[in-house]
Design an enzyme around this catalytic site. Structure first.
Site, PDB file in Angstrom:
ATOM      1  N   ASP A 199       9.071   3.010 -36.872  1.00 43.97           N
ATOM      2  CA  ASP A 199       9.510   3.959 -35.855  1.00 43.97           C
ATOM      3  C   ASP A 199      10.872   3.592 -35.262  1.00 43.97           C
ATOM      4  O   ASP A 199      11.024   2.560 -34.609  1.00 43.97           O
ATOM      5  CB  ASP A 199       8.443   3.982 -34.744  1.00 43.97           C
ATOM      6  CG  ASP A 199       8.452   5.283 -33.977  1.00 43.97           C
ATOM      7  OD1 ASP A 199       8.381   6.339 -34.623  1.00 43.97           O
ATOM      8  OD2 ASP A 199       8.556   5.235 -32.732  1.00 43.97           O
ATOM      9  N   GLU A 205       9.548  20.182 -35.641  1.00 46.83           N
ATOM     10  CA  GLU A 205       8.165  20.184 -36.104  1.00 46.83           C
ATOM     11  C   GLU A 205       7.282  19.503 -35.067  1.00 46.83           C
ATOM     12  O   GLU A 205       7.265  18.276 -34.946  1.00 46.83           O
ATOM     13  CB  GLU A 205       8.026  19.446 -37.449  1.00 46.83           C
ATOM     14  CG  GLU A 205       6.628  19.636 -38.055  1.00 46.83           C
ATOM     15  CD  GLU A 205       5.935  18.361 -38.499  1.00 46.83           C
ATOM     16  OE1 GLU A 205       4.830  18.455 -39.056  1.00 46.83           O
ATOM     17  OE2 GLU A 205       6.477  17.262 -38.275  1.00 46.83           O
ATOM     18  N   ASP A 239      11.852  16.802 -38.570  1.00 43.76           N
ATOM     19  CA  ASP A 239      10.530  16.313 -38.958  1.00 43.76           C
ATOM     20  C   ASP A 239       9.939  15.433 -37.856  1.00 43.76           C
ATOM     21  O   ASP A 239      10.643  14.665 -37.209  1.00 43.76           O
ATOM     22  CB  ASP A 239      10.687  15.475 -40.240  1.00 43.76           C
ATOM     23  CG  ASP A 239       9.370  14.911 -40.738  1.00 43.76           C
ATOM     24  OD1 ASP A 239       8.517  15.710 -41.168  1.00 43.76           O
ATOM     25  OD2 ASP A 239       9.178  13.680 -40.679  1.00 43.76           O
TER      26      ASP A 239
HETATM   27  C1  AAO Z   1       2.090   8.317 -46.612  1.00 43.02           C
HETATM   28  C2  AAO Z   1       0.625   8.027 -46.913  1.00 43.02           C
HETATM   29  C3  AAO Z   1      -0.008   7.275 -45.764  1.00 43.02           C
HETATM   30  C4  AAO Z   1       0.785   5.996 -45.474  1.00 43.02           C
HETATM   31  C5  AAO Z   1       2.233   6.343 -45.216  1.00 43.02           C
HETATM   32  C6  AAO Z   1       3.109   5.134 -45.013  1.00 43.02           C
HETATM   33  O1  AAO Z   1      -0.063   9.246 -47.141  1.00 43.02           O
HETATM   34  O2  AAO Z   1      -1.347   6.940 -46.095  1.00 43.02           O
HETATM   35  O3  AAO Z   1       0.261   5.349 -44.340  1.00 43.02           O
HETATM   36  O4  AAO Z   1       2.751   7.099 -46.334  1.00 43.02           O
HETATM   37  O5  AAO Z   1       3.055   4.322 -46.130  1.00 43.02           O
HETATM   38  C7  AAO Z   1       4.040  13.013 -45.202  1.00 43.02           C
HETATM   39  C8  AAO Z   1       2.582  12.925 -45.615  1.00 43.02           C
HETATM   40  C9  AAO Z   1       1.970  11.585 -45.237  1.00 43.02           C
HETATM   41  C10 AAO Z   1       2.809  10.465 -45.796  1.00 43.02           C
HETATM   42  C11 AAO Z   1       4.194  10.594 -45.165  1.00 43.02           C
HETATM   43  C12 AAO Z   1       5.156   9.487 -45.571  1.00 43.02           C
HETATM   44  O6  AAO Z   1       1.868  13.982 -44.991  1.00 43.02           O
HETATM   45  O7  AAO Z   1       0.664  11.534 -45.822  1.00 43.02           O
HETATM   46  O8  AAO Z   1       2.226   9.204 -45.476  1.00 43.02           O
HETATM   47  O9  AAO Z   1       4.765  11.851 -45.598  1.00 43.02           O
HETATM   48  O10 AAO Z   1       5.263   9.417 -46.938  1.00 43.02           O
HETATM   49  C13 AAO Z   1       1.091  14.362 -38.002  1.00 43.02           C
HETATM   50  C14 AAO Z   1       2.507  14.503 -37.445  1.00 43.02           C
HETATM   51  C15 AAO Z   1       3.361  15.460 -38.231  1.00 43.02           C
HETATM   52  C16 AAO Z   1       3.287  15.206 -39.737  1.00 43.02           C
HETATM   53  C17 AAO Z   1       1.820  15.264 -40.128  1.00 43.02           C
HETATM   54  C18 AAO Z   1       1.626  15.020 -41.630  1.00 43.02           C
HETATM   55  O11 AAO Z   1       2.442  14.890 -36.086  1.00 43.02           O
HETATM   56  O12 AAO Z   1       4.683  15.297 -37.781  1.00 43.02           O
HETATM   57  O13 AAO Z   1       1.100  14.253 -39.416  1.00 43.02           O
HETATM   58  N1  AAO Z   1       4.136  16.113 -40.509  1.00 43.02           N
HETATM   59  C19 AAO Z   1       5.484  15.694 -40.950  1.00 43.02           C
HETATM   60  C20 AAO Z   1       5.791  16.160 -42.365  1.00 43.02           C
HETATM   61  C21 AAO Z   1       4.924  15.403 -43.353  1.00 43.02           C
HETATM   62  C22 AAO Z   1       5.277  13.925 -43.332  1.00 43.02           C
HETATM   63  C23 AAO Z   1       5.645  13.447 -42.001  1.00 43.02           C
HETATM   64  C24 AAO Z   1       5.733  14.251 -40.883  1.00 43.02           C
HETATM   65  C25 AAO Z   1       6.129  12.054 -41.903  1.00 43.02           C
HETATM   66  O14 AAO Z   1       5.665  17.536 -42.443  1.00 43.02           O
HETATM   67  O15 AAO Z   1       5.055  15.918 -44.657  1.00 43.02           O
HETATM   68  O16 AAO Z   1       4.141  13.149 -43.800  1.00 43.02           O
HETATM   69  O17 AAO Z   1       7.525  12.105 -42.164  1.00 43.02           O
HETATM   70  C26 AAO Z   1      -3.333  15.855 -35.587  1.00 43.02           C
HETATM   71  C27 AAO Z   1      -2.040  15.847 -34.791  1.00 43.02           C
HETATM   72  C28 AAO Z   1      -0.842  16.088 -35.650  1.00 43.02           C
HETATM   73  C29 AAO Z   1      -0.836  15.170 -36.853  1.00 43.02           C
HETATM   74  C30 AAO Z   1      -2.147  15.405 -37.621  1.00 43.02           C
HETATM   75  C31 AAO Z   1      -2.234  14.572 -38.889  1.00 43.02           C
HETATM   76  O18 AAO Z   1      -3.652  17.185 -35.994  1.00 43.02           O
HETATM   77  O19 AAO Z   1      -2.098  16.871 -33.819  1.00 43.02           O
HETATM   78  O20 AAO Z   1       0.317  15.857 -34.871  1.00 43.02           O
HETATM   79  O21 AAO Z   1       0.284  15.487 -37.668  1.00 43.02           O
HETATM   80  O22 AAO Z   1      -3.228  15.076 -36.758  1.00 43.02           O
HETATM   81  O23 AAO Z   1      -2.242  13.214 -38.550  1.00 43.02           O
HETATM   82  C32 AAO Z   1      -7.156  19.444 -35.970  1.00 43.02           C
HETATM   83  C33 AAO Z   1      -6.355  19.301 -34.672  1.00 43.02           C
HETATM   84  C34 AAO Z   1      -4.935  18.878 -34.996  1.00 43.02           C
HETATM   85  C35 AAO Z   1      -4.988  17.587 -35.728  1.00 43.02           C
HETATM   86  C36 AAO Z   1      -5.745  17.842 -37.014  1.00 43.02           C
HETATM   87  C37 AAO Z   1      -5.847  16.625 -37.924  1.00 43.02           C
HETATM   88  O24 AAO Z   1      -6.654  20.538 -36.729  1.00 43.02           O
HETATM   89  O25 AAO Z   1      -6.371  20.536 -33.986  1.00 43.02           O
HETATM   90  O26 AAO Z   1      -4.161  18.755 -33.817  1.00 43.02           O
HETATM   91  O27 AAO Z   1      -7.081  18.258 -36.710  1.00 43.02           O
HETATM   92  O28 AAO Z   1      -6.555  15.602 -37.280  1.00 43.02           O
END
Ligand code: AAO
Length: 511
Positions: A182, A248, A212
């Site tokens: 971070d 985002e 992002d």
């Molecule tokens: C990868 C691996 C991980 C590893 C990491 C580091 O998969 O296992 O730990 O590398 O080695 C993308 C992929 C990730 C990937 C990452 C880096 O999705 O899997 O990790 O690249 O390679 C949160 C964030 C949001 C993010 C989203 C995916 O707030 O910003 O997670 N999106 C962006 C991009 C995305 C990217 C990243 C950010 C990172 O669009 O492509 O990740 O650059 C809750 C929270 C959300 C949170 C979600 C998921 O959501 O509110 O803020 O999003 O959880 O953690 C209900 C709820 C809802 C909740 C949801 C899920 O629907 O109402 O609020 O359940 O619990």
């Protein structure tokens, strides 16, 4: 008063809420994982002629190369440096794309990953898209350069150093998202370094940014970066234009961080939009299309002029991010086309269309175990987007934006731009219709029975081509014809088993 009006007009036209699309263009498309050379061609051969306003491109900077699993799409969300060097192409190719797209009036918006670098557990070395050395363990990214001083390790107060609790706004901003290192955006050095990267892109002619993981950055830190950004390149934009910003932030309610905290910086992604629209069109939880009468702010969404809206995105089309099972995607093509059609016809928000690639989706215990699979490739080299004789895409690219129904609804949105939401009709169930002033009208039948009714369209008398079942070609309709009488009424019938159970007509589909 006059001054005030002039001021607010200027404020709107040049500010960070304005996408700076060419006149009359009102939707953008996310060409997920496309190569720059293919986007350049697509701007010229397809997007410009069909009225698309711009393209959101995948992160262009150098990223971690992940080999296990093999080159997942998500490696691009793990920055190693800000060199323009990724599997989409190099800096020359990026620059050529920006030039060629801007020259045909199609804007480029960059997905900017500025909250973090790669994951803490990545191995030190040169496994990066440009071969730059890095050592995550020591927080060493010499190609930027960043060092231990530039990360939030000391600031984060959670036991693990990662985000453990989304109800704690401090953890969400100061700790690691999924283990991603971070960045300390409170530091002027980090702000300046990030701004330099973005300015490099702005100077090349980029029109704006998706920020992002904005939820994971303090709004004030984002503002400090934005304040350092240049105005847009005057080769294509008027003097004093500010980059378009959409942040985002996933806010489905019930967490410490809310979208509204970010309105001062620019637009914000409205994740409730796709989640709710999917629920309605799937008819889950007792939802009906009739309830869409007050769609928008009436559904608890953010103000329209702050919203960036979409039916699905690259995360929630494969179970990442948020939105859940209700999200509609190309996998549910019939319902998906209705959802995208509804979005593009409705005045709420600034719209983004998704354009995907196929992957071998395979559910095990409700989880897609192939949710990581990267774009079509040969040994990691992204494949060209080829175009079939019928104008669809080959080589595994889905190209939803080229589906007739979606392409024609982008044109519909341009034709009705600025017109009020009007002439709503519903049957109390899942048959609904609405117009946009005297420029366009759309009718949906998502019930399990036929629709057959006469409706006020608000359109001038004449014969119109339905742009869902066909096109207007050489003054003739290849699909359904709709006859609007001198009183503005027209009769519609839509079978519940129609290939696409909706009809759309507009001022330019009149013959
Ligand atoms: C990868 C691996 C991980 C590893 C990491 C580091 O998969 O296992 O730990 O590398 O080695 C993308 C992929 C990730 C990937 C990452 C880096 O999705 O899997 O990790 O690249 O390679 C949160 C964030 C949001 C993010 C989203 C995916 O707030 O910003 O997670 N999106 C962006 C991009 C995305 C990217 C990243 C950010 C990172 O669009 O492509 O990740 O650059 C809750 C929270 C959300 C949170 C979600 C998921 O959501 O509110 O803020 O999003 O959880 O953690 C209900 C709820 C809802 C909740 C949801 C899920 O629907 O109402 O609020 O359940 O619990």
């Amino acid at each position: 008063m006059k001054f005030f009006l002039l001021f607010s007009l200027i404020g709107f036209c040049w500010a960070q809420y304005d996408p700076h699309t060419a006149y009359g263009r009102s939707a953008i498309v996310h060409l997920f994982e496309w190569r720059w050379v293919d986007i350049a061609k697509e701007c010229e051969r397809y997007l410009a002629p069909n009225g698309f306003g711009g393209v959101q491109v995948s992160p262009p900077n150098e990223n971690l190369v992940v080999n296990s699993p093999s080159r997942p799409w998500w490696e691009r969300y793990q920055p190693i440096s800000y060199k323009i060097c990724s599997r989409s192409g190099n800096e020359d190719e990026f620059r050529d794309m920006v030039n060629r797209c801007n020259n045909v009036g199609v804007r480029i918006y960059v997905d900017a990953v500025i909250n973090h670098m790669c994951g803490e557990g990545a191995q030190a070395g040169t496994s990066s898209t440009c071969g730059s050395y890095f050592n995550p363990h020591n927080r060493d990214f010499p190609a930027v350069p960043y060092s231990g001083w530039d990360f939030n390790d000391g600031k984060c107060k959670s036991g693990s150093g990662g985000i453990e609790n989304y109800n704690d706004a401090y953890q969400v901003r100061d700790c690691r998202l999924s283990g991603l290192l971070d960045l300390a955006l409170e530091k002027d050095y980090v702000r300046t370094t990030v701004a330099n990267y973005m300015n490099h892109l702005i100077d090349m002619g980029v029109a704006g940014f998706r920020l992002d993981a904005s939820k994971h950055m303090w709004p004030g830190d984002i503002k400090a970066v934005l304040d350092k950004l240049h105005n847009l390149n005057t080769q294509w934009f008027s003097q004093g234009s500010r980059p378009f910003i959409y942040q985002e932030v996933i806010d489905l309610g019930g967490e410490a961080v809310t979208s509204s905290e970010y309105f001062g910086n620019g637009r914000v992604t409205e994740f409730k939009y796709g989640a709710k629209l999917g629920t309605v069109i799937r008819k889950w939880n007792g939802e009906k299309m009739a309830y869409l009468k007050n769609w928008g702010e009436g559904w608890g969404f953010m103000p329209s002029d702050r919203a960036l809206v979409f039916v699905d995105n690259h995360d929630n089309q494969r179970g990442h991010g948020a939105g859940g099972a209700s999200i509609l995607t190309f996998w549910d093509a019939r319902l998906y086309k209705m959802a995208v059609g509804f979005m593009l016809a409705h005045p709420y928000g600034f719209t983004r269309v998704m354009s995907s690639y196929h992957w071998p989706r395979y559910f095990q215990n409700g989880q897609d175990i192939n949710d990581w699979v990267g774009p079509p490739n040969d040994n990691g080299v992204t494949k060209e987007v080829t175009i079939n004789p019928d104008t669809t895409c080959g080589n595994g690219w889905v190209c939803e934006h080229r589906w007739r129904q979606i392409r024609n609804m982008v044109a519909f949105r341009n034709v009705v731009n600025g017109q009020p939401f009007s002439n709503w009709w519903d049957n109390g169930s899942n048959q609904v219709a609405f117009g946009r002033g005297n420029r366009g009208f759309i009718v949906f039948n998502n019930d399990d029975w036929e629709l057959s009714t006469t409706l006020q369209t608000g359109l001038p008398a004449g014969t119109y081509c339905d742009v869902i079942s066909g096109d207007k070609i050489d003054g003739n309709c290849t699909g359904i014809k709709v006859y609007v009488g001198s009183d503005g009424n027209a009769h519609f019938s839509i079978s519940n088993s129609a290939e696409d159970p909706f009809i759309a007509i507009h001022a330019e589909s009149k013959i």
